[in-house]
Design an enzyme around this catalytic site. Structure first.
Site, PDB file in Angstrom:
ATOM      1  N   ARG A 135      23.032  -9.120   6.313  1.00 13.36           N
ATOM      2  CA  ARG A 135      23.021  -8.206   7.470  1.00 13.36           C
ATOM      3  C   ARG A 135      23.933  -8.679   8.600  1.00 13.36           C
ATOM      4  O   ARG A 135      24.713  -7.905   9.154  1.00 13.36           O
ATOM      5  CB  ARG A 135      21.600  -8.073   8.050  1.00 13.36           C
ATOM      6  CG  ARG A 135      20.763  -7.023   7.402  1.00 13.36           C
ATOM      7  CD  ARG A 135      19.317  -7.456   7.371  1.00 13.36           C
ATOM      8  NE  ARG A 135      19.210  -8.622   6.515  1.00 13.36           N
ATOM      9  CZ  ARG A 135      19.005  -8.555   5.200  1.00 13.36           C
ATOM     10  NH1 ARG A 135      18.806  -7.406   4.641  1.00 13.36           N
ATOM     11  NH2 ARG A 135      18.987  -9.634   4.447  1.00 13.36           N
ATOM     12  N   THR A 136      23.799  -9.940   8.986  1.00 13.23           N
ATOM     13  CA  THR A 136      24.521 -10.393  10.180  1.00 13.23           C
ATOM     14  C   THR A 136      26.027 -10.317   9.943  1.00 13.23           C
ATOM     15  O   THR A 136      26.767  -9.720  10.717  1.00 13.23           O
ATOM     16  CB  THR A 136      24.080 -11.827  10.551  1.00 13.23           C
ATOM     17  OG1 THR A 136      22.665 -11.839  10.643  1.00 13.23           O
ATOM     18  CG2 THR A 136      24.680 -12.266  11.868  1.00 13.23           C
ATOM     19  N   LYS A 180      37.915 -30.701   4.259  1.00 14.78           N
ATOM     20  CA  LYS A 180      38.794 -31.892   4.284  1.00 14.78           C
ATOM     21  C   LYS A 180      38.363 -32.862   5.382  1.00 14.78           C
ATOM     22  O   LYS A 180      39.018 -33.861   5.631  1.00 14.78           O
ATOM     23  CB  LYS A 180      40.246 -31.476   4.573  1.00 14.78           C
ATOM     24  CG  LYS A 180      40.852 -30.520   3.583  1.00 14.78           C
ATOM     25  CD  LYS A 180      42.290 -30.216   4.020  1.00 14.78           C
ATOM     26  CE  LYS A 180      42.874 -29.062   3.260  1.00 14.78           C
ATOM     27  NZ  LYS A 180      44.076 -28.543   3.921  1.00 14.78           N
ATOM     28  N   ARG A 225      28.110 -18.858  12.154  1.00 12.17           N
ATOM     29  CA  ARG A 225      26.761 -19.247  11.686  1.00 12.17           C
ATOM     30  C   ARG A 225      26.895 -20.607  11.036  1.00 12.17           C
ATOM     31  O   ARG A 225      27.800 -20.835  10.225  1.00 12.17           O
ATOM     32  CB  ARG A 225      26.219 -18.233  10.675  1.00 12.17           C
ATOM     33  CG  ARG A 225      24.950 -18.735   9.996  1.00 12.17           C
ATOM     34  CD  ARG A 225      24.278 -17.695   9.151  1.00 12.17           C
ATOM     35  NE  ARG A 225      23.598 -16.704   9.953  1.00 12.17           N
ATOM     36  CZ  ARG A 225      22.818 -15.760   9.454  1.00 12.17           C
ATOM     37  NH1 ARG A 225      22.640 -15.676   8.153  1.00 12.17           N
ATOM     38  NH2 ARG A 225      22.222 -14.888  10.245  1.00 12.17           N
ATOM     39  N   HIS A 271      19.069 -17.463  17.272  1.00 15.70           N
ATOM     40  CA  HIS A 271      19.795 -16.346  16.662  1.00 15.70           C
ATOM     41  C   HIS A 271      19.804 -15.225  17.716  1.00 15.70           C
ATOM     42  O   HIS A 271      19.091 -14.232  17.599  1.00 15.70           O
ATOM     43  CB  HIS A 271      19.049 -15.915  15.384  1.00 15.70           C
ATOM     44  CG  HIS A 271      19.822 -15.030  14.467  1.00 15.70           C
ATOM     45  ND1 HIS A 271      20.964 -14.355  14.850  1.00 15.70           N
ATOM     46  CD2 HIS A 271      19.599 -14.684  13.172  1.00 15.70           C
ATOM     47  CE1 HIS A 271      21.403 -13.652  13.804  1.00 15.70           C
ATOM     48  NE2 HIS A 271      20.600 -13.837  12.789  1.00 15.70           N
TER      49      HIS A 271
END
Ligand code: NCD
Length: 306
Positions: free
Chosen positions: A58-59, A87, A108, A136
């Site tokens: 969803r996000t 890396k 995120r 969130h």
């Protein structure tokens, strides 16, 4: 009404003033009521960088869809191991560099310190799309929009949180925002192992909010205006699911008040059975639909904030 936000980066819910929240909810509701063909594109053509170091449906897709619907485009990270982070590059350097390639960045990350590190040298807005179990903020805005659409207020509400309250960043963020409005009452319904975090409890105590911890839904169901359900965040601890939740189903909700809405940030796994979908109280798919409009509102307002 002032149409500027008080922040440039949205990293925590603490940055959200009541004026910011009202502006974003009103803008999102306007966008929801505007036929897509009438939505004005943002000029010049903005680019959103969508950087997800944790799974998302969803996000991520609602942010990517939001920028496309606003006339922009996105660049993204399919998997963390396809970027130079694999890396050994630092989040600080990645943020600095990505600022040259995008006009707005959505991040995120599993680490609670990631947002601060990443945004240290960024020059374009950065939005926290979830940092570990901490916050969130855009989900909280979506939750507030959905409950505002139904109850027409953000104060004097009784909210029950049910499920994994300890590791759920959506519970943290929504609790923090609702605690800033007057006269809201919180019922945290969970076993001891999954009770609301100590940080949240301290914040509620400091703000002299009414809250109750219980393990029984029946203790409070009949008083609730909102029942907020969350899945067990199995990725954040090592317990097995069977030790915890027996699913919420329609039978357990027989006494739910007519006006109480059920919210869930989704995904649901096995904590809430599908038979609840047939109840008029179930608002979680409206909530996920609102994700698109709230994220459009946030992108539009942030990019026009200068
Ligand atoms: C939530 C999250 O990622 O914290 N999902 C979402 O963004 N809608 C909730 C969850 O994963 O349980």
């Amino acid at each position: 009404m002032n149409n500027k936000l008080s922040f440039k980066n949205l990293l925590t819910t603490q940055q959200l003033t009541h004026q910011d929240i009202s502006l974003l909810i009103n803008t999102a509701i306007d966008l929801k009521n505007t036929p897509l063909t009438n939505i004005n594109a943002i000029t010049p053509f903005p680019i959103l960088a969508s950087l997800f170091f944790e799974p998302s449906t969803r996000t991520r897709f609602s942010f990517e869809s939001a920028i496309l619907r606003l006339g922009g485009n996105y660049i993204n990270l399919e998997q963390a191991n396809t970027s130079s982070i694999a890396k050994g590059e630092s989040l600080e350097d990645m943020g600095r560099v990505m600022s040259d390639y995008a006009d707005i960045i959505v991040l995120r990350h599993p680490d609670i310190n990631s947002m601060k590190a990443f945004s240290q040298h960024t020059t374009v807005p950065v939005i926290n799309a979830g940092n570990g179990s901490e916050e969130h903020p855009t989900q909280a805005l979506i939750d507030l929009m959905t409950l505002y659409e139904h109850h027409q207020r953000l104060d004097s509400l009784t909210i029950g949180f049910w499920g994994d309250l300890k590791y759920s960043r959506t519970v943290n963020s929504l609790t923090k925002t609702l605690a800033s409005y007057s006269n809201n009452t919180f019922h945290f319904i969970a076993t001891d192992d999954f009770q609301v975090s100590a940080t949240c409890e301290t914040m509620l105590t400091q703000q002299t909010c009414n809250y109750v911890k219980t393990s029984s839904l029946n203790d409070c169901l009949e008083k609730l205006d909102i029942l907020y359900v969350t899945r067990t965040q199995t990725e954040r601890f090592t317990k097995t699911l069977s030790e915890y939740l027996s699913p919420l189903n329609k039978d357990l909700l027989q006494n739910i008040p007519k006006n109480c809405i059920i919210l869930h940030p989704l995904p649901r796994v096995n904590e809430m059975s599908n038979d609840i979908d047939t109840l008029a109280n179930a608002h979680y798919f409206k909530q996920s639909q609102n994700g698109l409009y709230m994220r459009m509102a946030l992108i539009k307002t942030l990019l026009q904030n200068e």
